[in-house]
Design an enzyme around this catalytic site. Structure first.
Site, PDB file in Angstrom:
ATOM      1  N   ASP A  23       0.877  -1.248  -0.016  1.00  0.00           N
ATOM      2  CA  ASP A  23       0.067   0.033  -0.127  1.00  0.00           C
ATOM      3  C   ASP A  23       0.933   1.214  -0.038  1.00  0.00           C
ATOM      4  OD1 ASP A  23      -1.849   2.001   0.471  1.00  0.00           O
ATOM      5  OD2 ASP A  23      -2.198   1.486   2.322  1.00  0.00           O
ATOM      6  N   ASN A  25      -0.342   4.544  -0.587  1.00  0.00           N
ATOM      7  CA  ASN A  25      -0.744   5.861  -0.112  1.00  0.00           C
ATOM      8  C   ASN A  25      -1.511   5.972   1.530  1.00  0.00           C
ATOM      9  OD1 ASN A  25      -2.968   4.428  -0.500  1.00  0.00           O
ATOM     10  ND2 ASN A  25      -4.213   6.126  -1.991  1.00  0.00           N
ATOM     11  N   ASP A  31      -1.661  -0.919  -3.956  1.00  0.00           N
ATOM     12  CA  ASP A  31      -1.763  -0.003  -5.136  1.00  0.00           C
ATOM     13  C   ASP A  31      -0.483   0.007  -6.045  1.00  0.00           C
ATOM     14  OD1 ASP A  31      -0.232   1.847  -3.680  1.00  0.00           O
ATOM     15  OD2 ASP A  31      -1.726   2.562  -2.765  1.00  0.00           O
ATOM     16  N   ASP A 100      -3.511  -8.771 -16.840  1.00  0.00           N
ATOM     17  CA  ASP A 100      -4.529  -9.835 -16.710  1.00  0.00           C
ATOM     18  C   ASP A 100      -5.683  -9.416 -17.674  1.00  0.00           C
ATOM     19  OD1 ASP A 100      -6.207 -11.925 -15.806  1.00  0.00           O
ATOM     20  OD2 ASP A 100      -5.088 -11.781 -14.000  1.00  0.00           O
ATOM     21  N   ASP A 201      -7.730 -14.507 -18.430  1.00  0.00           N
ATOM     22  CA  ASP A 201      -8.513 -15.204 -17.649  1.00  0.00           C
ATOM     23  C   ASP A 201      -9.497 -16.438 -18.228  1.00  0.00           C
ATOM     24  OD1 ASP A 201      -9.298 -15.016 -14.645  1.00  0.00           O
ATOM     25  OD2 ASP A 201     -11.273 -14.283 -15.641  1.00  0.00           O
ATOM     26  N   GLU A 243      -5.609 -19.017 -18.871  1.00  0.00           N
ATOM     27  CA  GLU A 243      -5.888 -20.038 -17.844  1.00  0.00           C
ATOM     28  C   GLU A 243      -6.996 -20.838 -18.449  1.00  0.00           C
ATOM     29  OE1 GLU A 243      -7.965 -19.553 -13.375  1.00  0.00           O
ATOM     30  OE2 GLU A 243      -8.660 -18.220 -15.086  1.00  0.00           O
ATOM     31  N   HIS A 316      -3.458 -16.680  -6.978  1.00  0.00           N
ATOM     32  CA  HIS A 316      -4.745 -15.895  -5.854  1.00  0.00           C
ATOM     33  C   HIS A 316      -5.899 -16.554  -5.673  1.00  0.00           C
ATOM     34  CE1 HIS A 316      -5.879 -15.335  -9.952  1.00  0.00           C
ATOM     35  NE2 HIS A 316      -6.975 -14.599  -9.449  1.00  0.00           N
ATOM     36  N   ASP A 317      -6.138 -17.781  -6.528  1.00  0.00           N
ATOM     37  CA  ASP A 317      -7.101 -18.706  -6.277  1.00  0.00           C
ATOM     38  C   ASP A 317      -6.985 -19.775  -5.481  1.00  0.00           C
ATOM     39  OD1 ASP A 317      -8.690 -16.878  -7.906  1.00  0.00           O
ATOM     40  OD2 ASP A 317      -8.225 -18.267  -9.774  1.00  0.00           O
TER      41      ASP A 317
HETATM   42  O1  ISL Z   1     -11.228 -20.103  -8.111  1.00  0.00           O
HETATM   43  C1  ISL Z   1     -11.573 -21.467  -8.530  1.00  0.00           C
HETATM   44  C2  ISL Z   1     -11.350 -22.523  -7.909  1.00  0.00           C
HETATM   45  O2  ISL Z   1     -10.557 -22.207  -6.937  1.00  0.00           O
HETATM   46  C3  ISL Z   1     -11.905 -21.456  -9.950  1.00  0.00           C
HETATM   47  O3  ISL Z   1     -13.128 -21.924  -9.944  1.00  0.00           O
HETATM   48  C4  ISL Z   1     -12.008 -19.972 -10.536  1.00  0.00           C
HETATM   49  O4  ISL Z   1     -12.902 -19.351 -10.396  1.00  0.00           O
HETATM   50  C5  ISL Z   1     -11.359 -20.189 -12.005  1.00  0.00           C
HETATM   51  O5  ISL Z   1     -10.174 -20.897 -11.941  1.00  0.00           O
HETATM   52  C6  ISL Z   1     -11.285 -18.879 -12.783  1.00  0.00           C
HETATM   53  O6  ISL Z   1     -10.647 -18.146 -12.302  1.00  0.00           O
HETATM   54  C7  ISL Z   1     -10.362 -17.023 -12.839  1.00  0.00           C
HETATM   55  O7  ISL Z   1     -11.632 -16.430 -13.028  1.00  0.00           O
HETATM   56  C8  ISL Z   1     -12.506 -15.887 -12.245  1.00  0.00           C
HETATM   57  C9  ISL Z   1     -11.789 -15.147 -10.828  1.00  0.00           C
HETATM   58  O8  ISL Z   1     -12.678 -15.211  -9.879  1.00  0.00           O
HETATM   59  C10 ISL Z   1     -10.519 -15.938 -10.367  1.00  0.00           C
HETATM   60  O9  ISL Z   1      -9.824 -15.153  -9.462  1.00  0.00           O
HETATM   61  C11 ISL Z   1      -9.637 -15.993 -11.663  1.00  0.00           C
HETATM   62  O10 ISL Z   1      -8.410 -16.252 -11.403  1.00  0.00           O
HETATM   63  C12 ISL Z   1     -13.776 -15.070 -12.866  1.00  0.00           C
HETATM   64  O11 ISL Z   1     -12.848 -13.830 -13.317  1.00  0.00           O
HETATM   65 CA    CA Z   2      -3.557   2.089  -1.349  1.00  0.00          CA
END
Ligand code: ISL
Ligand code: CA
Length: 550
Positions: A23, A25, A31, A100, A201, A243, A316-317
């Site tokens: 972060d 700010n 950010d 992305d 994505d 992805e 991140h998932d």
């Molecule tokens: O997160 C998942 C399982 O842990 C998956 O079903 C995921 O939603 C899928 O891989 C798609 O992910 C991507 O598109 C999604 C978004 O929520 C995720 O963060 C992204 O990585 C929708 O845009």
């Molecule tokens: Ca910030």
């Protein structure tokens, strides 16, 4: 100019999920200025590519994966000027940026959708997927990833619209060629600003057939080829990763091997080994290690000279990899073991923020702590389900919930982990007092310095990029070992995936003269044919051509 398909092959990618990275700010939310301030850190780690999760204007229903304007940076993250500065300053550290690209769907706040909702005859209506009710109900009973139905009824115009994710993420209609034109514009805009490429994505979903309740179909290849021709083909140094959660090795070859679609894809197969087949991510079971090795082997051998792998255990998932694969008693050795096993493979390695210091899952005790739409919806839907109930739901969330990976980056033991001067938007993991960048970077034996070493090896040793792959000890329930071979050189990687001591014997046909130990997570001095491995011990041994006649 023609696209070069090899320029990135010795480089390692670092994924930044901006909301939780740094972060700048002091509003408690990561950010772009915060990212700029950490470029020297990424450079020190040896990173040459960044995958930046979405920073575009968004209502943040799905934390930026719901885009309301593809050409504008969300004010939470900074301004367009900040983004251009990031691209520019990153270059000074020899770092290129992949943004992305989320074009399977938009946000419901996107102008196109706002227009489309005005009437059935609006020029943007056909940008989305609409259908009349069938017998008073949705056209199919397909689930969305986040909700029980992938169709939501729009009262004002009397039709359902389709969404593979939340009802605030309406899917674009890829049968309408205007969508392609819009996507070329978006991609060319950002490429012209100097980014190197895109992480795309859920890109396989653009070939979906909603009325057949199919998330994927071969249509995707034709679309990706068109995109390639209109955006990437004539630019030398671009890089794309799609992805593609449903992709098999065969699909991955079609995407990445023909040099007319993508550079590589993220397969999910290797991360399904701790869920019950076909029942989805929340149906957790003990990790099937043999199957894990089998899948990695299939992708390594299947794509050899036919495509290109992406190598990852975290994003991140996904939950934190040390929490998923390692006994917490051995966190440090285990984190290095996972890294070594992955980074000696063929493909492009991805490091997810915090992975390089062995950050762990959070321990959620109440839904009041959840921020992720997937976790919140799962909780709401299953908390009263007869086969689930609160306890089982919480166990699943602590094992697999996406917020595990989304807590703030732990920079130091200062207040809020050095992530922000303000209260962060999501709770920080209290273990930041011990697990943080400042501590880790200072120690030569740290996870951070081990990653740094591995990233450096890839740049120095062509065998890591080019060698073939052979799995050893296929049915061993604890050992993941493999042999790479390139121009007469061998690279032998041995990892103990268990929290126990383990004996091992290197097969006789591997000659152990001319050896160099190039990575090790214990202070191992001696390599011999028979060795006792410590819990989670890992090593990589480079074996050169014998110089003398044996
Ligand atoms: O997160 C998942 C399982 O842990 C998956 O079903 C995921 O939603 C899928 O891989 C798609 O992910 C991507 O598109 C999604 C978004 O929520 C995720 O963060 C992204 O990585 C929708 O845009
Ligand atoms: Ca910030």
């Amino acid at each position: 100019m023609e696209k070069n398909f090899d320029w990135f092959k010795e480089k390692t990618v670092y994924q930044i999920w901006p909301r939780s990275f740094c972060d700048g700010n002091g509003d408690g939310i990561g950010d772009i200025p915060g990212i700029i301030s950490k470029l020297p850190y990424l450079h020190e780690l040896g990173i040459e590519l960044i995958w930046l999760s979405p920073v575009y204007k968004s209502p943040m229903d799905d934390m930026g994966y719901d885009i309301a304007d593809y050409f504008t940076i969300d004010p939470l993250f900074g301004s367009n000027e900040d983004m251009y500065q990031l691209i520019h300053e990153a270059r000074e550290y020899n770092i290129e940026i992949m943004m992305d690209l989320v074009v399977n769907h938009t946000s419901d706040q996107h102008l196109w959708f706002q227009e489309a909702c005005k009437s059935r005859h609006n020029p943007y209506r056909n940008y989305y997927i609409w259908h009349d009710p069938v017998d008073g109900k949705a056209p199919t009973d397909q689930r969305s990833f986040f909700l029980p139905s992938s169709w939501t009824y729009h009262e004002a115009t009397g039709q359902y619209y389709y969404h593979a994710f939340s009802n605030r993420q309406p899917d674009l209609n890829w049968d309408n060629s205007k969508i392609l034109e819009e996507v070329y514009k978006i991609m060319n805009f950002w490429l012209a600003k100097g980014i190197a490429g895109f992480r795309m994505d859920v890109i396989e979903l653009i070939g979906k057939i909603p009325l057949e309740a199919k998330f994927t179909s071969p249509k995707v290849h034709d679309l990706l080829q068109k995109i390639f021709r209109h955006t990437l083909e004539k630019r030398e140094k671009t890089i794309t990763v799609g992805e593609t959660g449903g992709a098999t090795v065969k699909d991955a070859i079609l995407y990445s091997g023909k040099h007319n679609e993508l550079d590589m894809v993220f397969g999910f197969e290797h991360l399904t080994v701790d869920e019950e087949a076909g029942k989805g991510k929340w149906a957790i079971k003990n990790l099937d290690f043999i199957k894990f090795k089998q899948i990695v082997t299939q992708w390594q051998t299947g794509l050899y000279k036919k495509g290109w792998n992406s190598l990852y255990l975290s994003n991140h998932d996904q939950p934190r990899q040390v929490s998923r694969f390692i006994d917490p008693q051995h966190r440090v050795a285990g984190a290095k073991m996972l890294a070594n096993t992955l980074h000696m493979l063929q493909g492009t390695p991805y490091v997810y923020q915090g992975e390089e210091i062995g950050m762990t899952n959070f321990n959620f005790t109440s839904p009041a702590q959840f921020k992720d739409i997937e976790m919140l919806n799962f909780y709401k839907e299953f908390i009263n389900h007869p086969e689930w109930g609160k306890e089982r739901v919480m166990v699943a969330i602590n094992a697999k919930g996406r917020d595990n990976a989304r807590t703030p980056m732990q920079w130091s033991s200062d207040i809020h982990g050095g992530f922000s001067t303000a209260n962060p938007w999501i709770e920080i993991n209290p273990n930041y007092l011990q697990i943080n960048v400042a501590n880790d970077r200072a120690s030569p034996d740290s996870i951070f310095n081990f990653y740094r070493h591995l990233i450096g090896l890839r740049k120095k040793l062509p065998i890591i990029t080019h060698g073939n792959f052979k799995l050893l000890f296929k049915d061993d329930p604890q050992i993941f070992a493999y042999l790479r071979k390139y121009l007469g050189q061998l690279l032998l990687v041995i990892s103990n995936f268990s929290n126990q001591d383990r004996g091992i014997e290197i097969p006789d046909d591997i000659c152990l003269t001319n050896i160099t130990l190039i990575s090790s997570n214990y202070c191992r001095k001696q390599i011999s044919r028979r060795m006792a491995l410590a819990p989670y011990e890992t090593m990589s041994i480079l074996i050169d051509k014998p110089t003398a006649v044996r």
